[in-house]
Enzyme design. Structure first.
Site, mmCIF file in Angstrom:
data_model
loop_
_atom_site.group_PDB
_atom_site.id
_atom_site.type_symbol
_atom_site.label_atom_id
_atom_site.label_comp_id
_atom_site.label_asym_id
_atom_site.label_seq_id
_atom_site.Cartn_x
_atom_site.Cartn_y
_atom_site.Cartn_z
ATOM 1 N N VAL A 195 13.556 -0.808 -21.540
ATOM 2 C CA VAL A 195 13.448 0.520 -20.924
ATOM 3 C C VAL A 195 12.537 0.539 -19.700
ATOM 4 O O VAL A 195 12.437 1.562 -19.030
ATOM 5 C CB VAL A 195 12.946 1.579 -21.932
ATOM 6 C CG1 VAL A 195 13.959 1.783 -23.040
ATOM 7 C CG2 VAL A 195 11.567 1.212 -22.485
ATOM 8 N N TYR A 196 11.881 -0.555 -19.399
ATOM 9 C CA TYR A 196 11.036 -0.577 -18.199
ATOM 10 C C TYR A 196 11.937 -0.482 -16.971
ATOM 11 O O TYR A 196 12.685 -1.413 -16.651
ATOM 12 C CB TYR A 196 10.211 -1.861 -18.131
ATOM 13 C CG TYR A 196 9.087 -1.972 -19.137
ATOM 14 C CD1 TYR A 196 8.780 -0.934 -20.010
ATOM 15 C CD2 TYR A 196 8.313 -3.127 -19.217
ATOM 16 C CE1 TYR A 196 7.752 -1.055 -20.930
ATOM 17 C CE2 TYR A 196 7.275 -3.249 -20.129
ATOM 18 C CZ TYR A 196 7.008 -2.208 -20.988
ATOM 19 O OH TYR A 196 5.974 -2.333 -21.906
ATOM 20 N N SER A 197 11.861 0.656 -16.305
ATOM 21 C CA SER A 197 12.666 0.897 -15.105
ATOM 22 C C SER A 197 14.152 0.632 -15.350
ATOM 23 O O SER A 197 14.837 0.001 -14.542
ATOM 24 C CB SER A 197 12.150 0.066 -13.923
ATOM 25 O OG SER A 197 10.829 0.438 -13.605
#
Length: 344
Positions: free
Chosen positions: A61-63
């Site tokens: 889900v990071y970026s």
């Protein structure tokens, strides 16, 4: 660099690891954290490897997966020199199959991460949050299958309730499946709730802690103090709404103690805060982040030296808080305390 066992597993990890939340930042949270492209990411990882920081932590889900993509590009040609830790489970879309840790979601999420990372295996997969909708037998059975297939080497969790973590271990033992070996947790001098329940569980079950946000969501960088409000340009202006809350008087009390110890040791405030964490039980690795080379080199200065017992006592006293019930009487009443001596 010091290397430690990850919990009771055979995996050796560096005392400091590097978080990639600043890679390719997009959106209100990750965009404020940092926006390193593949070129800058490769330079930061060069510095990490020179210092012995071989564990690189990321999440799907990071970026929106961009951090994994950039990490994969930055380690191309040197995959065997690093350990990759990633996380999954949080929503990655609006569809019914775009969140959680069901068998279908886990298998699909792992395959997607492998593709973005450009690798055939993940060294440590962590469940980013507890999913109450997936039966624990389905969850642990799927993780065991992923390990058997060689897609992941070890499994852990992040931000998990203690009773659910213990339940997962019991199910794994019952079926002869692989156990969880890591718990990625929020832990800092201004966030010591981990010590009440999850730390004793980690000691008992051989679960190593990977510490996220060890500087209290950027509050222990040395730029904030009793007479120094959040400076212009700080990411806290944009991200404090997502941060674990902290009382201002308590924050300043801890910062006062950090500044006093920093002056004694000729180290920076963040270096002292990180060094304190490295002494704590169950801590296998502390995850540091950096938006640039200067920040990274500053944080790397947290290793290679040790606080004295007297300095640790100063920091312990300033950051001490009474834990919530049912742990309160074990601190307040002699009879309770005798039954359960503290770990630290």
């Amino acid at each position: 660099m010091e290397y430690r066992q990850l919990g009771s597993s055979g995996l050796r990890v560096p005392a400091l690891s590097f978080g990639t939340g600043t890679f390719g930042g997009t959106g209100p949270l990750f965009g404020a954290w940092g926006q390193s492209d593949a070129v800058e990411a490769r330079r930061l990882i060069d510095i990490c490897l020179d210092a012995g920081v071989t564990l690189l932590d990321t999440a799907d889900v990071y970026s929106d997966g961009n951090a994994e993509q950039i990490l994969g590009e930055a380690i191309r040609g040197r995959r065997d020199a690093v350990l990759i830790s990633t996380k999954t489970g949080l929503p990655s879309g609006n569809g019914p199959q775009d969140w959680g840790t069901s068998r279908a979601r886990l298998i699909r999420a792992v395959d997607a991460s492998l593709q973005r990372l450009g690798t055939d295996h993940i060294d440590l997969l962590q469940l980013h949050a507890f999913d109450a909708s997936t039966p624990v037998e389905e969850l642990m059975g799927t993780l065991d299958q992923l390990i058997a297939a060689g897609k992941i080497r070890y499994a852990g969790v992040s931000n998990y309730p203690g009773w659910q973590l213990m339940k997962a271990q019991a199910v794994a033992d019952r079926h002869g499946w692989q156990r969880l070996v890591a718990h990625q947790v929020y832990y800092s001098l201004i966030g010591r709730a981990y010590e009440a329940d999850l730390m004793p569980l980690g000691v008992d079950q051989g679960i190593g802690a990977l510490v996220w946000s060890p500087l209290g969501w950027g509050r222990l960088t040395g730029r904030i103090g009793r007479d120094r409000p959040i400076p212009d340009g700080s990411r806290l202006h944009d991200t404090e709404q997502f941060a674990p809350p902290v009382d201002k008087d308590y924050l300043y009390r801890v910062i006062d103690a950090l500044e006093a110890v920093a002056a004694e040791t000729d180290k920076s405030v963040p270096q002292v805060a990180l060094n304190w964490l490295l002494r704590r039980p169950t801590v296998s690795s502390v995850i540091i982040g950096a938006r640039n080379e200067e920040q990274l080199r500053q944080n790397l200065g947290a290793v290679g030296w040790s606080l004295t017992p007297a300095q640790v006592a100063v920091l312990d006293a300033a950051s001490d808080v009474l834990p919530p019930y049912p742990y309160t009487p074990y601190r307040q009443q002699e009879g309770f305390a005798r039954l359960n001596p503290p770990l630290v």
